[in-house]
Every structure is written in structure tokens, then in C-alpha cells.
Enzyme design. Structure first.
Site, PDB file in Angstrom:
ATOM      1  N   HIS A 184       0.830  -1.218   0.000  1.00 10.81           N
ATOM      2  CA  HIS A 184       0.000   0.000   0.000  1.00 10.81           C
ATOM      3  C   HIS A 184       0.863   1.267   0.000  1.00 10.81           C
ATOM      4  O   HIS A 184       0.357   2.357  -0.214  1.00 10.81           O
ATOM      5  CB  HIS A 184      -0.951  -0.003   1.204  1.00 10.81           C
ATOM      6  N   GLU A 195      -0.478   5.199   9.010  1.00  9.06           N
ATOM      7  CA  GLU A 195       0.990   5.153   9.109  1.00  9.06           C
ATOM      8  C   GLU A 195       1.576   6.558   9.204  1.00  9.06           C
ATOM      9  O   GLU A 195       2.566   6.766   9.912  1.00  9.06           O
ATOM     10  CB  GLU A 195       1.569   4.383   7.917  1.00  9.06           C
TER      11      GLU A 195
END
Lengths: 152, 199
Positions: B168, B194
């Protein structure tokens, strides 16, 4: 050869295998026998050389585990008290019928339970019991007749 | 159909599930379940983890076609596949820590479903620092094939262990998310998560 994921067999057949084993050895031992059946089947699964009749194959193993249990029980406890097959599962209301099925001669009981609890076609009943298909029909018929006689 | 037969059909029912659970636990302990799987809850929906004794083999989103994945695992790895929650404890705690914002080191992985080229591409994504992204071209270069951006895209799209192998973190050269096997919403959620935990 493309075997389906083993879990597919468990999802499809565990319930009827358990019902069959209940008929053969009673619900307490059926729990144990079902575990042993599935463990033995899983061990052999990778090397299986056919993917034809997986249900029949599973019932053949279950039948063997059921017989092993009855023999072991007979050896361990040299008393005339029968295995727990006479005690019906808690979910069963038809206690009377259950006890009568448990008291059928072994071949008739096995044939009747394979046919009606395991839901197997006669061809599979025959192959699991290593008898001919007419003999399988005959055992089921005789078993039902004797149960019917008890009830009327 | 005789009435007695009907009554026999209705005799015992249920009761097999406890035995099946015990079977699954024993099959894992004995190693006869070559592949074990179970569902794990997560902020991006339920995931299904498939593990072998070597480690995590595959991670599936709830939108994935699990039957197709199972069939492919049965053919490529082993048909001895059993549903066993007891086998995926490590994966569960890895995912819990990751979504709690404390990403742990890479768990043990089983690369059986990964091609050699894909392995290089996915290793390159694992080297992208948390909170950052790279383009398909950059990852192709990192994997040693600068001209293979398209093949890199395919390799990432077929990543059998998403989230853990962070495909990703790869986006289009204009910064758009481009694509994701689990859908762009999940890709955005993972990247936002993240970015948030890397500061």
C-alpha cells in the site's frame, strides 16, 4: 489431482459423521471418535490417490474408528454393561426410539445409522460396510422392520 | 419413506461443533494441519490469516474471494487446510500492535505463494519507511528492474500478504493512490494511519 481444502469436507460432513457415530457408539464416545476420524483423514489426505467419493471415504474411516472404540471398550471393561451408546444426546427427545436403535444387531444398526443419520446412499452404505448393495438394503430393511414392530 | 425412518432421521442433531474445535486444535499441535486459518478483526474489516509452520502465508480482506484463495492454496501448498483460531495467535498480536500504532518487526512469513520477482518487489516495499510512499517506477528500480514498472504493479497487485508486506506504500508518479487489491479506501486508511503514527 485437485483435492478441495480439507476444511470444506469438515464443513460439509462433520455433522452427519457425528450423527452416524452417535448411532454407533453413543454421543459421549462419538465426540472422541469424530476427532479421531478427522485426524486420521487429515493425515491421509495429502497422499490420497482419488478425489472421487470423499464422503464415502470419510464414513469408512468413521466406521473403523467406531468399531475400534467398541472393541477397545469390550476389552477394557469385561462387564456385561454395554458402551454408552444407550444414552441419547441431550438434544434427543425420542429416547425410546434411540434405545431401540442402539439395541439392534450390529450390522442392522450400522446400516440404519449410515442410511438415516449419515444420510448415505445405499451404494455408500455397502462400500463402508464392505458388503453388497442388496445386502446393505436388506440390513436397513430388517432394522426398520424390527423397529416398526416394536412401535406398533 | 416410512415413519420410523423419518423419526430416526430426526434423532440426534448438533453437538459436533465442540468435537470439531478439539480436532482443529489437535491437528495444529500435531502438525498435520499444513495450513491453518482463522478470521481476525481489524479497523479495516475482518481479515482472514492463513499460516503454515513457517509463518504467515496469506492475509485476505473480507472483500476477497476466500474460496478462490483456499483453492489456490490447496493446489500450490497443501490441501490439508483447517480452520483453527489457536494457530494464528502471532498474526493476531502483530496486527493488534500495528493498528495500535506500535508496528512490530516483520513476523515470520511463508513465501510459498510469492514468485522470485515478486519477492524482490515486496522486499523493496518493506524497505519504504513508515509514513512514506514510493512510486511504481521507484520500486521497480529498487527491485533491480527500472523498466518493469508495469510488471511491478502486477506483482504488487498479487501480493498474498498485504498490510504486513506493505504494497500500500506504492502510489502513482502523480501522487494518486492508483489501485489496491483491498480497495482504495483501505489503502487510504492504511497510509493515513501510518502517517499518523510515524510523527
Amino acid at each position: 489431482m485437485n483435492l478441495p481444502p480439507f476444511q470444506t469436507l469438515v464443513d460439509e460432513h462433520a455433522r452427519s459423521l457425528y450423527r452416524f457415530l452417535c448411532g454407533m457408539v453413543g454421543p459421549v464416545a462419538a465426540d472422541d471418535c469424530l476427532q479421531e476420524t478427522l485426524l486420521a483423514a487429515l493425515r491421509a489426505y495429502n497422499g490420497l490417490s482419488h478425489d472421487g467419493n470423499l464422503r464415502g471415504w470419510l464414513f469408512t474411516i468413521a466406521h473403523r474408528k467406531g468399531i475400534d472404540h467398541v472393541r477397545r471398550y469390550a476389552k477394557e471393561i469385561p462387564s456385561p454393561s454395554p458402551p454408552d451408546r444407550a444414552s441419547p444426546p441431550q438434544t434427543v427427545r425420542d429416547t425410546d426410539l434411540w434405545n431401540r436403535v442402539a439395541r439392534l444387531p450390529p450390522k442392522q444398526r450400522t446400516a440404519v445409522t449410515l442410511r438415516y443419520l449419515g444420510d448415505l446412499p445405499y451404494a455408500d452404505v455397502a462400500s463402508v460396510m464392505s458388503i453388497s448393495e442388496p445386502a446393505a438394503r436388506q440390513n436397513v430393511r430388517a432394522g426398520l422392520a424390527s423397529l416398526r414392530k416394536d412401535f406398533i | 419413506m416410512s415413519k420410523v425412518a423419518d423419526r430416526i432421521r430426526n434423532l440426534p442433531s448438533g453437538g459436533h461443533t465442540a468435537a470439531v474445535d478439539r480436532f482443529a486444535r489437535r491437528a495444529v499441535e500435531r502438525g498435520s494441519a499444513r495450513v491453518a486459518f482463522s478470521a481476525v478483526e481489524s479497523p479495516i474489516g475482518d481479515l482472514t490469516a492463513l499460516v503454515t509452520p513457517r509463518g504467515l502465508l496469506a492475509l485476505a480482506f473480507e472483500t476477497d474471494d476466500l474460496d478462490r484463495i483456499m483453492e489456490s492454496v490447496a493446489t500450490k501448498v497443501s490441501p490439508c487446510i483447517v480452520r483453527a483460531p489457536s494457530a494464528i495467535g502471532q498474526v493476531r498480536s502483530w496486527l493488534d500492535s500495528y493498528f495500535d500504532g506500535r508496528p512490530p518487526p516483520m513476523p515470520g512469513l511463508d513465501h510459498s505463494l510469492i514468485t522470485p520477482f515478486q519477492e524482490r518487489v515486496l522486499a523493496a516495499t518493506a524497505a519504504i519507511p513508515l509514513g512514506e510512499v514510493r512510486t511504481y517506477g521507484q520500486v521497480a528500480s529498487l527491485a533491480g528492474n527500472p523498466k518493469a514498472a508495469r510488471a511491478t504493479g502486477r506483482a504488487l497487485g498479487a501480493n498474498p500478504i498485504p498490510v504486513v508486506l506493505p504494497c500500500h506504500r506504492v502510489v502513482a508518479s502523480d501522487g494518486r493512490l492508483h489501485g489496491y487489491a483491498g480497495g482504495l479506501d483501505r489503502k487510504r486508511l492504511l497510509l493515513d494511519h501510518e502517517r499518523a503514527i510515524s510523527v
